[in-house]
Design a protein around this motif. Structure first.
Motif, PDB file in Angstrom:
ATOM      1  N   HIS A 113       0.847  -1.192   0.000  1.00 17.73           N
ATOM      2  CA  HIS A 113       0.000   0.000   0.000  1.00 17.73           C
ATOM      3  C   HIS A 113       0.886   1.248   0.000  1.00 17.73           C
ATOM      4  CE1 HIS A 113      -3.228   2.782   0.914  1.00 17.73           C
ATOM      5  NE2 HIS A 113      -4.066   1.787   0.630  1.00 17.73           N
ATOM      6  N   PRO A 114       0.529   2.268  -0.778  1.00 21.37           N
ATOM      7  CA  PRO A 114       1.348   3.485  -0.833  1.00 21.37           C
ATOM      8  C   PRO A 114       1.143   4.434   0.346  1.00 21.37           C
ATOM      9  CG  PRO A 114      -0.528   3.698  -2.310  1.00 21.37           C
ATOM     10  CD  PRO A 114      -0.573   2.290  -1.768  1.00 21.37           C
ATOM     11  N   SER A 115       0.433   4.017   1.357  1.00 25.56           N
ATOM     12  CA  SER A 115       0.172   4.859   2.518  1.00 25.56           C
ATOM     13  C   SER A 115       1.468   5.301   3.203  1.00 25.56           C
ATOM     14  CB  SER A 115      -0.675   4.085   3.530  1.00 25.56           C
ATOM     15  OG  SER A 115      -0.702   4.754   4.771  1.00 25.56           O
ATOM     16  N   PRO A 116       1.490   6.514   3.761  1.00 27.08           N
ATOM     17  CA  PRO A 116       2.635   6.921   4.585  1.00 27.08           C
ATOM     18  C   PRO A 116       2.912   5.959   5.738  1.00 27.08           C
ATOM     19  CG  PRO A 116       1.273   8.823   4.058  1.00 27.08           C
ATOM     20  CD  PRO A 116       0.521   7.613   3.570  1.00 27.08           C
ATOM     21  N   ARG A 117       1.914   5.189   6.154  1.00 26.95           N
ATOM     22  CA  ARG A 117       2.132   4.186   7.205  1.00 26.95           C
ATOM     23  C   ARG A 117       3.124   3.115   6.761  1.00 26.95           C
ATOM     24  NH1 ARG A 117      -1.576   3.891  11.408  1.00 26.95           N
ATOM     25  NH2 ARG A 117      -3.295   5.398  11.302  1.00 26.95           N
ATOM     26  N   ASN A 118       3.372   3.028   5.462  1.00 29.54           N
ATOM     27  CA  ASN A 118       4.290   2.017   4.943  1.00 29.54           C
ATOM     28  C   ASN A 118       5.685   2.574   4.676  1.00 29.54           C
ATOM     29  OD1 ASN A 118       3.003  -0.424   5.010  1.00 29.54           O
ATOM     30  ND2 ASN A 118       2.289  -0.382   2.900  1.00 29.54           N
ATOM     31  N   ASN A 119       5.999   3.747   5.182  1.00 21.32           N
ATOM     32  CA  ASN A 119       7.333   4.313   4.965  1.00 21.32           C
ATOM     33  C   ASN A 119       8.435   3.392   5.481  1.00 21.32           C
ATOM     34  OD1 ASN A 119       6.306   6.574   3.724  1.00 21.32           O
ATOM     35  ND2 ASN A 119       6.464   7.890   5.521  1.00 21.32           N
ATOM     36  N   LEU A 120       8.204   2.762   6.636  1.00 19.82           N
ATOM     37  CA  LEU A 120       9.202   1.853   7.185  1.00 19.82           C
ATOM     38  C   LEU A 120       9.411   0.659   6.259  1.00 19.82           C
ATOM     39  CD1 LEU A 120      11.122   1.029   9.453  1.00 19.82           C
ATOM     40  CD2 LEU A 120       9.165  -0.002  10.638  1.00 19.82           C
ATOM     41  N   TRP A 121       8.322   0.119   5.730  1.00 23.60           N
ATOM     42  CA  TRP A 121       8.425  -1.003   4.785  1.00 23.60           C
ATOM     43  C   TRP A 121       9.275  -0.601   3.591  1.00 23.60           C
ATOM     44  CZ3 TRP A 121       7.738  -2.357  -0.233  1.00 23.60           C
ATOM     45  CH2 TRP A 121       7.645  -3.726  -0.542  1.00 23.60           C
ATOM     46  N   LEU A 122       9.047   0.593   3.067  1.00 22.70           N
ATOM     47  CA  LEU A 122       9.795   1.038   1.896  1.00 22.70           C
ATOM     48  C   LEU A 122      11.279   1.216   2.209  1.00 22.70           C
ATOM     49  CD1 LEU A 122       7.169   3.545   0.488  1.00 22.70           C
ATOM     50  CD2 LEU A 122       7.835   1.367  -0.538  1.00 22.70           C
ATOM     51  N   ARG A 123      11.574   1.695   3.411  1.00 17.94           N
ATOM     52  CA  ARG A 123      12.980   1.825   3.792  1.00 17.94           C
ATOM     53  C   ARG A 123      13.651   0.458   3.934  1.00 17.94           C
ATOM     54  NH1 ARG A 123      10.939   6.057   7.151  1.00 17.94           N
ATOM     55  NH2 ARG A 123      10.996   4.720   9.006  1.00 17.94           N
ATOM     56  N   ARG A 124      12.890  -0.510   4.405  1.00 14.01           N
ATOM     57  CA  ARG A 124      13.451  -1.857   4.588  1.00 14.01           C
ATOM     58  C   ARG A 124      13.518  -2.637   3.275  1.00 14.01           C
ATOM     59  NH1 ARG A 124      10.164  -3.708  10.102  1.00 14.01           N
ATOM     60  NH2 ARG A 124      11.546  -2.651  11.598  1.00 14.01           N
ATOM     61  N   ASN A 125      12.770  -2.213   2.293  1.00 11.00           N
ATOM     62  CA  ASN A 125      12.706  -2.926   1.006  1.00 11.00           C
ATOM     63  C   ASN A 125      12.970  -1.960  -0.146  1.00 11.00           C
ATOM     64  OD1 ASN A 125      11.471  -5.789   1.787  1.00 11.00           O
ATOM     65  ND2 ASN A 125      10.355  -4.248   2.969  1.00 11.00           N
ATOM     66  N   PRO A 126      14.167  -1.381  -0.199  1.00 12.25           N
ATOM     67  CA  PRO A 126      14.453  -0.379  -1.235  1.00 12.25           C
ATOM     68  C   PRO A 126      14.405  -0.942  -2.649  1.00 12.25           C
ATOM     69  CG  PRO A 126      16.470  -1.031  -0.101  1.00 12.25           C
ATOM     70  CD  PRO A 126      15.333  -1.615   0.683  1.00 12.25           C
ATOM     71  N   TRP A 127      14.542  -2.255  -2.791  1.00  6.86           N
ATOM     72  CA  TRP A 127      14.483  -2.887  -4.107  1.00  6.86           C
ATOM     73  C   TRP A 127      13.168  -2.619  -4.826  1.00  6.86           C
ATOM     74  CZ3 TRP A 127      10.340  -6.114  -4.178  1.00  6.86           C
ATOM     75  CH2 TRP A 127       9.891  -6.610  -2.952  1.00  6.86           C
ATOM     76  N   PHE A 128      12.090  -2.391  -4.052  1.00 12.41           N
ATOM     77  CA  PHE A 128      10.797  -2.177  -4.704  1.00 12.41           C
ATOM     78  C   PHE A 128      10.833  -0.916  -5.568  1.00 12.41           C
ATOM     79  CE2 PHE A 128       6.565  -0.166  -4.658  1.00 12.41           C
ATOM     80  CZ  PHE A 128       5.888  -1.118  -5.413  1.00 12.41           C
ATOM     81  N   GLU A 129      11.258   0.194  -4.993  1.00 16.29           N
ATOM     82  CA  GLU A 129      11.293   1.435  -5.775  1.00 16.29           C
ATOM     83  C   GLU A 129      12.465   1.456  -6.757  1.00 16.29           C
ATOM     84  OE1 GLU A 129       8.920   4.717  -3.257  1.00 16.29           O
ATOM     85  OE2 GLU A 129      11.008   4.450  -2.615  1.00 16.29           O
ATOM     86  N   GLU A 130      13.524   0.718  -6.451  1.00 16.70           N
ATOM     87  CA  GLU A 130      14.691   0.711  -7.337  1.00 16.70           C
ATOM     88  C   GLU A 130      14.497  -0.194  -8.557  1.00 16.70           C
ATOM     89  OE1 GLU A 130      17.764  -0.554  -4.733  1.00 16.70           O
ATOM     90  OE2 GLU A 130      17.890   1.358  -3.650  1.00 16.70           O
ATOM     91  N   GLN A 131      13.819  -1.325  -8.360  1.00 15.37           N
ATOM     92  CA  GLN A 131      13.728  -2.322  -9.424  1.00 15.37           C
ATOM     93  C   GLN A 131      12.339  -2.429 -10.047  1.00 15.37           C
ATOM     94  OE1 GLN A 131      15.205  -6.088  -7.913  1.00 15.37           O
ATOM     95  NE2 GLN A 131      16.810  -5.058  -6.728  1.00 15.37           N
ATOM     96  N   VAL A 132      11.304  -2.391  -9.205  1.00 15.66           N
ATOM     97  CA  VAL A 132       9.951  -2.643  -9.699  1.00 15.66           C
ATOM     98  C   VAL A 132       9.333  -1.394 -10.315  1.00 15.66           C
ATOM     99  CG1 VAL A 132       7.660  -3.475  -9.088  1.00 15.66           C
ATOM    100  CG2 VAL A 132       9.672  -4.425  -7.942  1.00 15.66           C
ATOM    101  N   ILE A 133       9.488  -0.257  -9.661  1.00 12.47           N
ATOM    102  CA  ILE A 133       8.833   0.957 -10.132  1.00 12.47           C
ATOM    103  C   ILE A 133       9.257   1.356 -11.546  1.00 12.47           C
ATOM    104  CG2 ILE A 133       8.586   3.435  -9.720  1.00 12.47           C
ATOM    105  CD1 ILE A 133       6.823   1.556  -7.980  1.00 12.47           C
ATOM    106  N   PRO A 134      10.549   1.290 -11.918  1.00 12.44           N
ATOM    107  CA  PRO A 134      10.894   1.610 -13.309  1.00 12.44           C
ATOM    108  C   PRO A 134      10.192   0.710 -14.325  1.00 12.44           C
ATOM    109  CG  PRO A 134      12.860   1.662 -11.947  1.00 12.44           C
ATOM    110  CD  PRO A 134      11.760   1.084 -11.093  1.00 12.44           C
TER     111      PRO A 134
END
Length: 204
Positions: A166-187
Motif C-alpha cells: 500500500h502506498p500509505s505513509p504508514r508504509n514508509n518503514l516497509w519502503l525503507r526496509r525494502n528499497p528494491w521495490f522502488e529501485e527495481q519494480v517501479i521503473p
C-alpha cells in the motif's frame, strides 16, 4: 443475483453499485461507494477501501496515498482520473471506519456482491495493480503468506498483474526496509504503464 447483474447495461450496473446500501448499518459515515471505471479502461487499480478524505470528496486515492501511487505510476492526476485510462475498484467501495491502528478492513459484503460483475465488464485491461493484503487475498493465485513475499515475487504475475504494497505513509518503514521495490519494480511499472497508455487508441 449474478444472472440479474449480467443482464444490466454497463451504465445501469455502475448506477446500482453507486447506490448500494448493503452494509449501511455497519458504516460510521453511511454508504458512499467510490469507484471509477469505463468499458474502455486500460489499467485497473485494486485498493483496499476509501479513507475518510476519499469518502468526503468522492475521488478515489485523493489523499497522500494517492499522491505516492501516482508518483510510482509516473502519471498525472489528470491521467489518473480519466476513466478511459484507469479503472479503480477497491475491495470495499465505502469508508469502513477507523480502528485503533488505522482504517478498518474493507467490508466483507462488498466484493461478493459486485466484484465479478464489474470485472467482467472491463475487457481492455492490460495491467492490474493489486494493492495491499485484502486485494492480494482476492486477486492473486498461488499467493504467498505475506504482502512482502507477494511483492518480492512480482515477476510471477507480470506483465498482466503487479502485486504492490500500500502506498500509505504508514508504509514508509516497509519502503525503507525494502528499497528494491522502488529501485527495481517501479521503473518497470512506469514503462509498462507508458506503453499501455500510448496504445489506448486500439480500443476506440
Amino acid at each position: 443475483m449474478k444472472d440479474t447483474l449480467a443482464q444490466l447495461s454497463f451504465d445501469e450496473l455502475v448506477r446500482q453499485v453507486r447506490a448500494c446500501t448493503i452494509c449501511a448499518d455497519a458504516l460510521p459515515l453511511g454508504p458512499r461507494p467510490v469507484v471509477q471505471l469505463s468499458p474502455e479502461s486500460r489499467i485497473l487499480v485494486i485498493g483496499q477501501a476509501p479513507g475518510r478524505r476519499v469518502h468526503e470528496t468522492g475521488l478515489p486515492f485523493n489523499d497522500p496515498s494517492g499522491d505516492r501511487l501516482r508518483q510510482w505510476m509516473g502519471i498525472t492526476r489528470e491521467v489518473f482520473y480519466d476513466d478511459r485510462k484507469l479503472a479503480i475498484l477497491p475491495m470495499g467501495f465505502c469508508y469502513p471506519g477507523t480502528g485503533k491502528s488505522g482504517d478498518l478492513p474493507p467490508r466483507p459484503e462488498c466484493a461478493p456482491a459486485w466484484r465479478n460483475a464489474l470485472l467482467e465488464r472491463l475487457p481492455y485491461i492490460g495491467l492490474t495493480l493489486v494493492i495491499g493484503q485484502y486485494a492480494h487475498a482476492w486477486h492473486l493465485k498461488d499467493r504467498e503468506k505475506s504482502v512482502t513475499e507477494n511483492v518480492r515475487n512480482w515477476q510471477r504475475y507480470w506483465p498482466e498483474v503487479l502485486p504492490m504494497p500500500h502506498p500509505s505513509p504508514r508504509n514508509n518503514l516497509w519502503l525503507r526496509r525494502n528499497p528494491w521495490f522502488e529501485e527495481q519494480v517501479i521503473p518497470e511499472l512506469q514503462k509498462r504503464i507508458a506503453g499501455l497508455l500510448e496504445s489506448d487508441t486500439l480500443v476506440e
